[in-house]
Design a protein around this motif. Sequence first.
Motif, PDB file in Angstrom:
ATOM      1  N   GLN A   1      29.373  28.150  24.130  1.00  0.00           N
ATOM      2  CA  GLN A   1      30.263  28.782  23.164  1.00  0.00           C
ATOM      3  C   GLN A   1      31.066  27.717  22.401  1.00  0.00           C
ATOM      4  OE1 GLN A   1      32.913  31.467  25.225  1.00  0.00           O
ATOM      5  NE2 GLN A   1      34.417  31.248  23.580  1.00  0.00           N
ATOM      6  N   TYR A   2      31.618  26.714  23.124  1.00  0.00           N
ATOM      7  CA  TYR A   2      32.389  25.684  22.452  1.00  0.00           C
ATOM      8  C   TYR A   2      31.483  24.867  21.526  1.00  0.00           C
ATOM      9  CZ  TYR A   2      35.531  26.784  26.318  1.00  0.00           C
ATOM     10  OH  TYR A   2      36.303  27.430  27.232  1.00  0.00           O
ATOM     11  N   GLY A   3      30.240  24.640  21.999  1.00  0.00           N
ATOM     12  CA  GLY A   3      29.280  23.908  21.176  1.00  0.00           C
ATOM     13  C   GLY A   3      29.055  24.639  19.859  1.00  0.00           C
ATOM     14  N   ASP A   4      28.918  25.977  19.956  1.00  0.00           N
ATOM     15  CA  ASP A   4      28.710  26.783  18.750  1.00  0.00           C
ATOM     16  C   ASP A   4      29.920  26.708  17.820  1.00  0.00           C
ATOM     17  OD1 ASP A   4      26.294  27.446  19.741  1.00  0.00           O
ATOM     18  OD2 ASP A   4      26.884  29.428  20.478  1.00  0.00           O
ATOM     19  N   GLU A   5      31.116  26.517  18.455  1.00  0.00           N
ATOM     20  CA  GLU A   5      32.326  26.428  17.641  1.00  0.00           C
ATOM     21  C   GLU A   5      32.534  25.022  17.084  1.00  0.00           C
ATOM     22  OE1 GLU A   5      35.241  27.718  20.444  1.00  0.00           O
ATOM     23  OE2 GLU A   5      34.533  29.789  20.422  1.00  0.00           O
ATOM     24  N   GLY A   6      31.623  24.122  17.403  1.00  0.00           N
ATOM     25  CA  GLY A   6      31.692  22.775  16.843  1.00  0.00           C
ATOM     26  C   GLY A   6      32.584  21.819  17.586  1.00  0.00           C
TER      27      GLY A   6
END
Length: 447
Positions: free
Chosen positions: A424-429
Amino acid sequence: MRVLIVGGHDDQLATAIGMAVERGATLRHVLSPEAGLQELRAGRGADLVLIDVAADIGGLIRALAAERIFVPVVAYGVHTDARAAVAAVRAGAREFLPLPPDPELIAAILEAVGDDRRELVFEDRAMHELLGLARQIAPSEASVLITGESGTGKEMLARYVHEHSRRAERAFVSVNCAAIPENLLESELFGHEKGAFTGATARRIGKFEEASGGTLLLDEVSEMDPRLQAKLLRAIQEREIDRVGGGRPIKVDIRLIATSNRDLEAEVTAGRFREDLLFRLNVVNLHLPPLRERPADLGPLAEHFGRKYAQANGLPARPLSEPARARLRQQPWKGNVRELENCMHRAVLLATGDEIGPEAILLQAGGPGRPRGPAGALALVGRTVAEVERDLILETLQHTLGNRTHAATILGISIRTLRNKLHQYGDEGRPIPPPAGGFGEPAANRA
Ligand SMILES: Nc1ncnc2c1ncn2[C@@H]1O[C@H](COP(=O)(O)OP(=O)(O)OP(=O)(O)O)[C@@H](O)[C@H]1O
Ligand SMILES: [Mg+2]
């Protein structure tokens, strides 16, 4: 620790079983969830259920909940079967153990459940005296109350008393009163009869009967609600218990040990703990001093944990440098031996030279060693829970050098939850620390 395996025979499972046995687990094996339920109902308890991902996991977990049986369930299956793994976790499994098994993951799972093979290390005079007293009273049948701050070794001392008692060859059964939901604890302790409540489809034997002939440890006894305290008092006084929904009392023959990290006399004064129960439990009191009051234990314990975690991580055993020892001596160790253990675990992973130097000795971020004053609280106010959670997860990962298995253990969440958060954090950049290299983290656990 006792592991109940539910599922068919399989070579890769046999390898996993071998690793678990090497780490001190005792195993029982049944073929179906129904047979597993029978075992648990019969009072042949388990600390962990390992179940084949192809079995009806949801069915078993619903039955456990309906019958108020509290035991963690972990699914196992071939690592390529991602869909089955997800389904197992959706059905309520705590974790998925991919086959072929990874030794570190097995160790992490077993450690999370509790390890009963640990060696008690001590050198300080205060501990010599305390353990002398423990050995002296161990052969009697007297109830023992073990007190001490969090992380001082209360559970280890309880095992020590059992091992030096006349009941050493019999069962040692432990119930963590703080970890088990209130509505399940009564059944857990005393068992129940068929029909005692909706869902009680069969008789279930509780921990008092399971421990009969041996020792029952009531861990964190102060967390028990007053109604149950009354039942416990009766069980101790009469040496008999009533199963929930049962018509007649049942004799039990147990040695009782209780632990608490609260001041029970203060709990009595505050009206939260029964005074008569305290008298019954506290026939002998063994008080574990905090680590800061037994300075001679610090070095031997640090070396012990250094060796333990070097071995567990396949690293060479390295001595602690004198500046590193000095640094250890400066710490207040508010989290006691457990905090020292975590600190040494990190030090073993962080050290680079031939010795463990002072730069590898780090106190845990936000851990019990760090003062948490009003400034900390102010820094939190105004931020969302999601933001604080994210920072906590990322900071913990930095301290474990990106090792997700260890980070999940420290955070008290499953490796799967951790992985989902990172996705999820990866998707948020957000930048994410890379997975650990060299500590043998299983590929299946990498995001
Ligand atoms: N004397 C010791 N020798 C070796 N290891 C120890 C010793 N004392 C404590 N430990 C380790 O420290 C950790 C905490 O010990 P334990 O769980 O017995 O403490 P506790 O007082 O029950 O803590 P809590 O109050 O948090 O439940 C465990 O991992 C245990 O193995
Ligand atoms: Mg404890």
